[in-house]
Write a protein that holds these residues in place. Sequence first.
Motif, mmCIF file in Angstrom:
data_model
loop_
_atom_site.group_PDB
_atom_site.id
_atom_site.type_symbol
_atom_site.label_atom_id
_atom_site.label_comp_id
_atom_site.label_asym_id
_atom_site.label_seq_id
_atom_site.Cartn_x
_atom_site.Cartn_y
_atom_site.Cartn_z
ATOM 1 N N UNK A 30 0.828 -1.210 0.000
ATOM 2 C CA UNK A 30 0.000 0.000 0.000
ATOM 3 C C UNK A 30 0.861 1.259 0.000
ATOM 4 N N UNK A 31 1.908 1.243 0.799
ATOM 5 C CA UNK A 31 2.786 2.419 0.876
ATOM 6 C C UNK A 31 3.515 2.638 -0.444
ATOM 7 N N UNK A 32 4.020 1.552 -1.026
ATOM 8 C CA UNK A 32 4.713 1.666 -2.309
ATOM 9 C C UNK A 32 3.746 2.150 -3.392
ATOM 10 N N UNK A 33 2.540 1.603 -3.425
ATOM 11 C CA UNK A 33 1.555 2.018 -4.426
ATOM 12 C C UNK A 33 1.217 3.491 -4.294
ATOM 13 N N UNK A 34 1.102 3.960 -3.072
ATOM 14 C CA UNK A 34 0.795 5.377 -2.839
ATOM 15 C C UNK A 34 1.910 6.260 -3.386
ATOM 16 N N UNK A 35 3.145 5.883 -3.123
ATOM 17 C CA UNK A 35 4.275 6.685 -3.597
ATOM 18 C C UNK A 35 4.350 6.690 -5.130
ATOM 19 N N UNK A 36 4.063 5.555 -5.745
ATOM 20 C CA UNK A 36 4.062 5.480 -7.208
ATOM 21 C C UNK A 36 2.937 6.351 -7.764
ATOM 22 N N UNK A 37 1.769 6.269 -7.147
ATOM 23 C CA UNK A 37 0.616 7.059 -7.614
ATOM 24 C C UNK A 37 0.898 8.546 -7.523
ATOM 25 N N UNK A 38 1.531 8.964 -6.445
ATOM 26 C CA UNK A 38 1.831 10.388 -6.264
ATOM 27 C C UNK A 38 2.867 10.866 -7.274
ATOM 28 N N UNK A 39 3.794 9.995 -7.636
ATOM 29 C CA UNK A 39 4.869 10.389 -8.554
ATOM 30 C C UNK A 39 4.452 10.337 -10.011
ATOM 31 N N UNK A 40 3.517 9.428 -10.344
ATOM 32 C CA UNK A 40 3.228 9.164 -11.760
ATOM 33 C C UNK A 40 1.768 9.414 -12.132
ATOM 34 N N UNK A 41 1.092 10.258 -11.371
ATOM 35 C CA UNK A 41 -0.311 10.584 -11.688
ATOM 36 C C UNK A 41 -1.145 9.316 -11.777
ATOM 37 N N UNK A 42 -1.060 8.506 -10.716
ATOM 38 C CA UNK A 42 -1.723 7.208 -10.730
ATOM 39 C C UNK A 42 -2.979 7.155 -9.890
ATOM 40 N N UNK A 43 -3.781 6.142 -10.158
ATOM 41 C CA UNK A 43 -4.958 5.820 -9.360
ATOM 42 C C UNK A 43 -4.799 4.388 -8.873
ATOM 43 N N UNK A 44 -4.971 4.174 -7.568
ATOM 44 C CA UNK A 44 -4.768 2.860 -6.967
ATOM 45 C C UNK A 44 -6.086 2.091 -6.973
ATOM 46 N N UNK A 45 -6.044 0.873 -7.515
ATOM 47 C CA UNK A 45 -7.214 0.001 -7.582
ATOM 48 C C UNK A 45 -6.969 -1.197 -6.669
ATOM 49 N N UNK A 46 -7.830 -1.390 -5.719
ATOM 50 C CA UNK A 46 -7.644 -2.443 -4.728
ATOM 51 C C UNK A 46 -7.753 -3.842 -5.327
ATOM 52 N N UNK A 47 -6.791 -4.711 -4.984
ATOM 53 C CA UNK A 47 -6.817 -6.115 -5.388
ATOM 54 C C UNK A 47 -6.633 -7.008 -4.161
ATOM 55 N N UNK A 48 -7.204 -6.570 -3.049
ATOM 56 C CA UNK A 48 -7.184 -7.347 -1.813
ATOM 57 C C UNK A 48 -8.626 -7.693 -1.459
ATOM 58 N N UNK A 49 -8.943 -8.982 -1.360
ATOM 59 C CA UNK A 49 -10.325 -9.413 -1.194
ATOM 60 C C UNK A 49 -10.993 -8.797 0.036
ATOM 61 N N UNK A 50 -10.308 -8.763 1.163
ATOM 62 C CA UNK A 50 -10.937 -8.290 2.395
ATOM 63 C C UNK A 50 -11.067 -6.768 2.445
ATOM 64 N N UNK A 51 -10.164 -6.062 1.761
ATOM 65 C CA UNK A 51 -10.236 -4.604 1.775
ATOM 66 C C UNK A 51 -11.349 -4.061 0.882
ATOM 67 N N UNK A 52 -12.015 -4.952 0.155
ATOM 68 C CA UNK A 52 -13.180 -4.525 -0.634
ATOM 69 C C UNK A 52 -14.375 -4.223 0.263
ATOM 70 N N UNK A 53 -14.354 -4.722 1.502
ATOM 71 C CA UNK A 53 -15.512 -4.596 2.382
ATOM 72 C C UNK A 53 -15.503 -3.299 3.191
ATOM 73 N N UNK A 54 -16.711 -2.817 3.479
ATOM 74 C CA UNK A 54 -16.858 -1.572 4.228
ATOM 75 C C UNK A 54 -16.462 -1.743 5.690
ATOM 76 N N UNK A 55 -16.733 -2.922 6.233
ATOM 77 C CA UNK A 55 -16.496 -3.159 7.653
ATOM 78 C C UNK A 55 -15.044 -3.538 7.936
ATOM 79 N N UNK A 56 -14.681 -3.449 9.209
ATOM 80 C CA UNK A 56 -13.373 -3.896 9.700
ATOM 81 C C UNK A 56 -12.203 -3.208 9.012
ATOM 82 N N UNK A 57 -12.262 -1.910 8.955
ATOM 83 C CA UNK A 57 -11.187 -1.147 8.311
ATOM 84 C C UNK A 57 -9.839 -1.371 8.996
ATOM 85 N N UNK A 58 -9.840 -1.426 10.326
ATOM 86 C CA UNK A 58 -8.580 -1.585 11.054
ATOM 87 C C UNK A 58 -7.972 -2.956 10.802
ATOM 88 N N UNK A 59 -8.769 -3.984 10.999
ATOM 89 C CA UNK A 59 -8.211 -5.336 10.960
ATOM 90 C C UNK A 59 -7.879 -5.793 9.544
#
Length: 333
Positions: A30-59
């Motif tokens: 996530x940190x690497x993707x953010x840095x790449x997006x900031x440097x190269x005018x990027x948009x990050x698209x999630x490819x993590x199954x659990x992070x697609x959900x609204x609940x349990x943001x912390x865990x």
Amino acid sequence: MCGSLDQSNLKNKKLPWAVLVAGPTCSGKSYLSLKIAQALNGTIINADAMQCYKDLRIITTRPSIEDEASAPHRLYGVLPWDQTGNAGWWREQALSELEQVSSQKRLPILCGGTGMYFHSLIHGIALIPEPSADARAEARRSIETKGSPFVYELLSQVDPQTAQTLNPTDSQRVARAWEVWLSTGKGLKFWQQEAHLPGAAYNFIVIRLAPERALLKEAVAERFTAMVDEGAVEEVANFLKADPPVQAPLRRALGVPEFVAYLSGEITLVEAIDNAVRNTQRYIKRQETWFSNRVLAPSVQVCIFNSRIDKNLKFSESFIEKSISFINSFIDV
């Protein structure tokens, strides 16, 4: 270890570019993707199954609100807990996001550790009929009332080919296989061998993080301790108030079963954290094996770093710069 550009090796120079940042849990994607997006005018698209959900943001360790505000993020927190986001669903959403991001003249950056999501996008996916509502309800009811091992035995009798690929206690996947058979009269393996939807029409650049397991073990332990301080246990307790069934995908998120056991009085908090760390390490091993044995792009378009990426780690900036330079060597052609 990074490939070197040879224009003759590019299959289709006219296809748009997209970046994949892949690797095991806690490697710094996530940190690497953010840095790449900031440097190269990027948009990050999630490819993590659990992070697609609204609940349990912390865990589920979704990017912070601040990080999401500092670069466009897509497909994070878009599903309610009672909906199943499988590879077919994600592929359809990701293709739509890729098209939108490319039309905006931004660089798509797919970030995650769910290997089958990447595979479905790059290589295509079997065209499996959507199970009927009745079949889905019956499969879930059977799992809840009789348990996953019992349903697995039923599946083994009618669809042994699929059953042998499943863990009897994996309630989500057993329920999925059972609902498909109930609805269509044919098993998942049958459908997976039938017609396939094609892979995405993109040239993919892969940045894969592959840190030593000892580094990840330490990082995972620190992460779970920090999660508890941030309110992960309370987050799980609130989630349980909705009475999610055992086959709900988020019930399987890393750390959730262990904190559920703690909240029910079965184990102490220290034991819950220790168990979560241990089970996460096992999951990391499976992720590493998967990524090590899959081809996500031609070797010249793959860069592998045997290190974690983190703002507090020495040399991380160097790896970030190398990643950006590597990506630029393609998108500038």
